[in-house]
Motif scaffolding. Structure first.
Motif, PDB file in Angstrom:
ATOM      1  N   SER A 125     -12.353  -6.322  61.492  1.00  0.00           N
ATOM      2  CA  SER A 125     -13.228  -6.602  62.631  1.00  0.00           C
ATOM      3  C   SER A 125     -14.670  -6.205  62.327  1.00  0.00           C
ATOM      4  O   SER A 125     -15.613  -6.925  62.680  1.00  0.00           O
ATOM      5  CB  SER A 125     -12.739  -5.856  63.874  1.00  0.00           C
ATOM      6  N   TYR A 126     -14.845  -5.068  61.662  1.00  0.00           N
ATOM      7  CA  TYR A 126     -16.199  -4.615  61.327  1.00  0.00           C
ATOM      8  C   TYR A 126     -16.873  -5.615  60.386  1.00  0.00           C
ATOM      9  O   TYR A 126     -18.047  -5.953  60.562  1.00  0.00           O
ATOM     10  CB  TYR A 126     -16.120  -3.235  60.689  1.00  0.00           C
ATOM     11  N   ILE A 127     -16.123  -6.095  59.415  1.00  0.00           N
ATOM     12  CA  ILE A 127     -16.680  -7.085  58.479  1.00  0.00           C
ATOM     13  C   ILE A 127     -17.100  -8.344  59.232  1.00  0.00           C
ATOM     14  O   ILE A 127     -18.192  -8.891  59.012  1.00  0.00           O
ATOM     15  CB  ILE A 127     -15.661  -7.416  57.374  1.00  0.00           C
ATOM     16  N   LYS A 128     -16.258  -8.803  60.143  1.00  0.00           N
ATOM     17  CA  LYS A 128     -16.589 -10.001  60.925  1.00  0.00           C
ATOM     18  C   LYS A 128     -17.820  -9.765  61.788  1.00  0.00           C
ATOM     19  O   LYS A 128     -18.695 -10.633  61.900  1.00  0.00           O
ATOM     20  CB  LYS A 128     -15.402 -10.406  61.799  1.00  0.00           C
ATOM     21  N   ALA A 129     -17.907  -8.574  62.409  1.00  0.00           N
ATOM     22  CA  ALA A 129     -19.076  -8.250  63.241  1.00  0.00           C
ATOM     23  C   ALA A 129     -20.349  -8.230  62.412  1.00  0.00           C
ATOM     24  O   ALA A 129     -21.414  -8.677  62.866  1.00  0.00           O
ATOM     25  CB  ALA A 129     -18.866  -6.894  63.923  1.00  0.00           C
ATOM     26  N   ILE A 130     -20.263  -7.716  61.181  1.00  0.00           N
ATOM     27  CA  ILE A 130     -21.420  -7.684  60.286  1.00  0.00           C
ATOM     28  C   ILE A 130     -21.885  -9.099  59.964  1.00  0.00           C
ATOM     29  O   ILE A 130     -23.089  -9.409  60.019  1.00  0.00           O
ATOM     30  CB  ILE A 130     -21.076  -6.915  58.997  1.00  0.00           C
ATOM     31  N   LEU A 131     -20.958  -9.982  59.633  1.00  0.00           N
ATOM     32  CA  LEU A 131     -21.316 -11.358  59.292  1.00  0.00           C
ATOM     33  C   LEU A 131     -21.942 -12.078  60.481  1.00  0.00           C
ATOM     34  O   LEU A 131     -22.921 -12.826  60.318  1.00  0.00           O
ATOM     35  CB  LEU A 131     -20.078 -12.116  58.806  1.00  0.00           C
ATOM     36  N   LEU A 132     -21.426 -11.842  61.676  1.00  0.00           N
ATOM     37  CA  LEU A 132     -22.009 -12.437  62.883  1.00  0.00           C
ATOM     38  C   LEU A 132     -23.427 -11.918  63.121  1.00  0.00           C
ATOM     39  O   LEU A 132     -24.328 -12.664  63.513  1.00  0.00           O
ATOM     40  CB  LEU A 132     -21.129 -12.125  64.098  1.00  0.00           C
TER      41      LEU A 132
ATOM     42  N   ARG B  30     -25.366  -2.137  51.303  1.00  0.00           N
ATOM     43  CA  ARG B  30     -24.623  -0.867  51.226  1.00  0.00           C
ATOM     44  C   ARG B  30     -23.303  -0.955  51.995  1.00  0.00           C
ATOM     45  O   ARG B  30     -22.282  -0.420  51.554  1.00  0.00           O
ATOM     46  CB  ARG B  30     -25.477   0.275  51.747  1.00  0.00           C
ATOM     47  N   LEU B  31     -23.333  -1.630  53.154  1.00  0.00           N
ATOM     48  CA  LEU B  31     -22.094  -1.804  53.918  1.00  0.00           C
ATOM     49  C   LEU B  31     -21.084  -2.621  53.122  1.00  0.00           C
ATOM     50  O   LEU B  31     -19.876  -2.350  53.174  1.00  0.00           O
ATOM     51  CB  LEU B  31     -22.378  -2.497  55.256  1.00  0.00           C
TER      52      LEU B  31
ATOM     53  N   SER C  96     -16.461  -5.303  50.364  1.00  0.00           N
ATOM     54  CA  SER C  96     -16.495  -6.699  50.804  1.00  0.00           C
ATOM     55  C   SER C  96     -17.589  -7.474  50.078  1.00  0.00           C
ATOM     56  O   SER C  96     -18.772  -7.362  50.396  1.00  0.00           O
ATOM     57  CB  SER C  96     -16.737  -6.772  52.320  1.00  0.00           C
ATOM     58  N   ILE C  97     -17.189  -8.277  49.116  1.00  0.00           N
ATOM     59  CA  ILE C  97     -18.147  -9.124  48.401  1.00  0.00           C
ATOM     60  C   ILE C  97     -18.709 -10.192  49.334  1.00  0.00           C
ATOM     61  O   ILE C  97     -19.829 -10.681  49.133  1.00  0.00           O
ATOM     62  CB  ILE C  97     -17.479  -9.772  47.165  1.00  0.00           C
ATOM     63  N   ILE C  98     -17.945 -10.558  50.362  1.00  0.00           N
ATOM     64  CA  ILE C  98     -18.410 -11.568  51.319  1.00  0.00           C
ATOM     65  C   ILE C  98     -19.679 -11.106  52.016  1.00  0.00           C
ATOM     66  O   ILE C  98     -20.627 -11.879  52.185  1.00  0.00           O
ATOM     67  CB  ILE C  98     -17.307 -11.877  52.359  1.00  0.00           C
ATOM     68  N   ILE C  99     -19.730  -9.838  52.414  1.00  0.00           N
ATOM     69  CA  ILE C  99     -20.936  -9.309  53.064  1.00  0.00           C
ATOM     70  C   ILE C  99     -22.121  -9.374  52.110  1.00  0.00           C
ATOM     71  O   ILE C  99     -23.217  -9.806  52.478  1.00  0.00           O
ATOM     72  CB  ILE C  99     -20.711  -7.856  53.539  1.00  0.00           C
ATOM     73  N   ILE C 100     -21.902  -8.935  50.892  1.00  0.00           N
ATOM     74  CA  ILE C 100     -22.995  -8.902  49.911  1.00  0.00           C
ATOM     75  C   ILE C 100     -23.522 -10.312  49.632  1.00  0.00           C
ATOM     76  O   ILE C 100     -24.734 -10.552  49.655  1.00  0.00           O
ATOM     77  CB  ILE C 100     -22.518  -8.224  48.609  1.00  0.00           C
TER      78      ILE C 100
END
Length: 310
Positions: free
Chosen positions: A231-238, A259-260, A266-270
């Motif tokens: 959920s945190y990863i999804k919230a970051i992407l949004l 950094r997150l 999560s390579i997706i965030i980067i």
């Protein structure tokens, strides 16, 4: 201020063992013109019976079961509360925390005096039994929060916990919690609202006390429960998408999200933040290579940090 109504929205689920103390702390508010909307997410621990006893004695407290039109979880319950709320102002309380008796009085006063959209105050946490030793001083520092403070709020330098702010209700006129999120849903929503340029006032005084325990959402995130991490990863992407659409991404936010990405593995965030900030190909290669090497390099960085501290 006497005519202003505050809608307190509280989602609850199997917290009867904490809820009574929380409700009593709300009833101790010096500002009395409030309604408490309790949205039950399907409790089976005597929560309904406990709340009924409060309702019989205090008409300001109202109980609702989560509607099937909202998804199970904290965001759905809070969205239902927003639909029901009649107040000029909205505030979200958790079902296991304690509030300072002056919270609503000081927040409403400062919000109206300064003609702003929201009022933030300080929050601290406690474990076990709460010690009732409130500081009643009204001698505190005050500051104004604008779009210039958005970086600090998004990065957590100026924390904006879900229970740490009183809002004008019209801030939610076109905004709701994302019901697909099971963690960081308030962070994602608040960043979305504040990115529109809302102005707030900040009270440098502790007015809310959050209870720390392993079965809270934050506790489960700390224990790396998958549903909370995802959920945190999804919230970051949004949030990245929202900030990019408003041209609000900058160097500080770029490196915060990178950094997150490393922290959450999560390579997706980067990749997402690098693309959103139009990062050059060489820099992209550097970070992606660093991500692949991070499991090897992380122990070295950790030991280096310990040596430097020593």
């Amino acid at each position: 201020m006497k005519n202003s109504l505050v809608s307190i929205i509280m989602a609850t689920y199997n917290r009867a063992h904490f809820l009574e103390e929380t409700l009593k702390s709300i009833q101790q508010q010096s500002f009395s013109n409030w309604e408490l909307l309790i949205i039950d997410d399907g409790s089976a621990d005597g929560t309904f019976e406990l709340i009924q006893d409060f309702i019989r004695k205090d008409a300001r407290i109202k109980y609702y079961k989560r509607s099937t039109s909202h998804k199970k979880g904290l965001p759905g319950c809070r969205n239902q509360g927003l639909e029901i709320a009649k107040g000029d102002y909205v505030i979200f309380f958790d079902d296991d925390d304690i509030t300072h008796p002056l919270l609503l009085e000081l927040s409403v006063h400062e919000l109206e005096k300064n003609s702003v959209d929201y009022c933030r105050y300080l929050r601290t946490v406690f474990k076990g039994e709460f010690i009732y030793d409130f500081n009643y001083s009204i001698d505190y520092l005050l500051s104004i929060l604008t779009i210039k403070n958005l970086d600090q709020i998004v990065t957590g330098a100026v924390p904006l916990n879900s229970c740490q702010v009183l809002w004008r209700k019209d801030c939610f006129q076109t905004h709701r919690f994302n019901e697909d999120l099971m963690y960081a849903e308030e962070w994602e929503l608040y960043a979305r609202i504040l990115s529109e340029g809302k102005i707030g006032v900040n009270i440098e005084k502790i007015l809310f006390f959050g209870r720390k325990h392993l079965h809270s959402n934050t506790g489960e995130f700390g224990n790396k429960k998958k549903i909370r991490i995802d959920s945190y990863i999804k919230a970051i992407l949004l949030t990245i998408t929202n900030l990019k659409s408003k041209n609000l991404l900058n160097h500080t936010l770029k490196h915060f999200f990178i950094r997150l990405g490393f922290r959450l593995n999560s390579i997706i965030i980067i990749k997402n933040i690098l693309n959103a900030t139009n990062t050059g190909e060489l820099e992209k290669i550097k970070y992606i290579f660093g991500f692949k090497m991070y499991p090897i390099l992380r122990p070295i960085f950790y030991m280096k940090g310990k040596i430097l501290k020593f």
